[in-house]
Write an enzyme that holds these catalytic residues in place. Structure first.
Site, mmCIF file in Angstrom:
data_model
loop_
_atom_site.group_PDB
_atom_site.id
_atom_site.type_symbol
_atom_site.label_atom_id
_atom_site.label_comp_id
_atom_site.label_asym_id
_atom_site.label_seq_id
_atom_site.Cartn_x
_atom_site.Cartn_y
_atom_site.Cartn_z
ATOM 1 N N CYS A 76 -55.502 97.339 -50.990
ATOM 2 C CA CYS A 76 -55.979 97.146 -49.621
ATOM 3 C C CYS A 76 -55.863 98.450 -48.845
ATOM 4 O O CYS A 76 -54.795 99.070 -48.822
ATOM 5 C CB CYS A 76 -55.157 96.061 -48.928
ATOM 6 S SG CYS A 76 -55.566 95.832 -47.184
ATOM 7 N N CYS A 84 -51.639 97.674 -41.248
ATOM 8 C CA CYS A 84 -51.184 96.285 -41.320
ATOM 9 C C CYS A 84 -49.784 96.197 -41.910
ATOM 10 O O CYS A 84 -49.467 96.864 -42.902
ATOM 11 C CB CYS A 84 -52.165 95.470 -42.163
ATOM 12 S SG CYS A 84 -51.648 93.754 -42.422
ATOM 13 N N CYS A 361 -35.565 80.541 -48.978
ATOM 14 C CA CYS A 361 -36.610 81.539 -48.750
ATOM 15 C C CYS A 361 -36.041 82.862 -48.258
ATOM 16 O O CYS A 361 -36.803 83.815 -48.040
ATOM 17 C CB CYS A 361 -37.658 81.015 -47.767
ATOM 18 S SG CYS A 361 -37.004 80.591 -46.141
#
Length: 407
Positions: A76, A84, A361
């Site tokens: 990307c 980003c 998580c």
């Protein structure tokens, strides 16, 4: 004489050391700790300081002088310093991403969990890849909206919106939506979903309230051998293979038997409760969830399983006020990123289960809770890591905790 500290925007040459939580590597300059993004262990880089804090600084590797053999070209064009912040590890080869996350899990369990390297070696800690590859997996994407009404993604540790042409880790159906080419004058965010049941939705968020734009207001997900229906804005795992992967791991580790009672704490829409019901027959299962969307989804989706009781409450409240009581045979613990906390762990231990499956998580929060379990005489008997979030620093863990022998 005191060494001069680094200043914001200053560039400095440094050699990168080990990986650290948060998608960084650690380096040191004149004794000062530097957390460096876009780098790999062993590399020599020019890093630009982005933040200065008491005791450490943050920086981005802007030039690589000596590259690691694990470095690859990011797929990307927005995965770079100043662009980003959604992906942390696009510059890291696939196998090295798994090794990176394994190293973070181990470091946190040693530093915060109190385990030894020998114990971790015995557990065989490693992170497993999920099917589908590193790109095109994210089934839920929330875009921010900038002052020009364009949707995009946020810079790292910033509210600045980066306009993009498409998100490479987003599900192909989301990449094809016209979200990034349109204008969103009334929205602060745009949420997109591509469900495992084939639904595709777009929702704009205005003053915190989701407003459907296209697609169904409720989406269908398929997991644990069942169909699930829930609001497009409700929580569900973002990787298409995640729900089945986690449910399978929980069942394999807990090995619930017919007739065993169970708790599903922080149970959401009821994924683990449904998986447990497939093994314990008509034995009692109690699901505790505080989110109204989660409670409603659980009651709708588990209506055919009358042995499951859905308790609408915070887990802490349900335990301390005895809205749920032991004894219980097996527990699934799936807390938010902050972890369960010492009191919840103590209350679970007091209920006397034979085993707890902990779905985590956040490696740091998991390690802190593991320490509490071990201080109460329990042990971490098995641990599996899963790369539910390729290209990012995030990792999921499922641990099996057992009480002292003879209990």
């Amino acid at each position: 004489m005191l060494e001069r500290g680094l200043a914001e925007a200053e560039q400095v040459e440094l050699t990168v050391d080990a990986v650290a939580p948060g998608g960084h590597c650690v380096a040191r300059v004149d004794g000062q700790v530097v957390f460096v993004r876009h780098a790999l262990p062993g590399e020599r880089v020019i890093a630009e300081v982005t933040e200065v804090h008491r005791g450490f600084v943050r920086a981005d590797a802007v030039t690589v002088l000596d590259a690691s053999p694990d470095r690859v070209e990011p797929p990307c064009p927005y995965a770079k310093p100043g662009a980003c912040g959604g992906c942390d590890l696009q510059h890291v080869a696939p196998a090295a991403q798994l090794a990176w996350k394994t190293a973070v899990i181990r470091e946190q369990l040693v530093r915060l969990g109190g385990l030894t390297e020998v114990e971790l070696d015995r557990l065989g800690v490693r992170v497993e890849a999920l099917p589908g590859g590193l790109l095109g997996w994210r089934s839920r994407v929330r875009y921010a909206v900038d002052a020009a009404d364009r949707a995009g993604l946020l810079k790292h540790r910033s509210h600045e919106v980066v306009p993009i042409d498409r998100c490479r880790i987003a599900h192909p159906a989301i990449q094809q939506l016209p979200v990034l080419t349109g204008r969103w004058p009334a929205a602060e965010a745009v949420e997109t979903v591509a469900s495992t049941g084939g639904d595709v939705t777009v929702t704009e968020v205005r003053d915190g309230v989701p407003t459907p734009v296209s697609g169904p207001a409720e989406v269908r997900e398929v997991a644990a051998g069942r169909d699930w229906t829930l609001p497009a804005s409700a929580f569900w795992q973002v990787h298409p293979a995640a729900a089945d992967t986690l449910a399978t791991a929980v069942l394999e580790l807990l090995d619930p038997q017919p007739g065993e009672s169970a708790w599903d704490l922080y149970g959401g829409a009821g994924l683990f409760a449904a998986a447990l019901a497939s093994r314990v027959d008509d034995a009692r299962i109690t699901l505790v969830e505080s989110s109204r969307d989660g409670v409603d989804a659980a009651r709708v989706n588990l209506a055919d399983l009358p042995q499951i009781e859905v308790v609408a409450a915070r887990v802490e409240t349900a335990l301390t006020r005895r809205r749920i009581t032991g004894p219980v045979d097996v527990v699934v613990l799936d807390p938010p990123r902050s972890g369960a906390g010492a009191q919840v762990v103590r209350d679970i231990v007091a209920a006397g289960p034979r085993a707890v499956a902990y779905v985590a998580c956040d490696p740091a929060a998991f390690a802190r809770d593991v320490r509490t379990f071990t201080e109460l005489g329990w042990r971490l008997a098995a641990l599996r890591g899963f790369d539910l979030f390729p290209m990012t620093q995030h990792v999921e863990q499922v641990g099996l905790l057992l009480p002292p022998a003879g209990r």
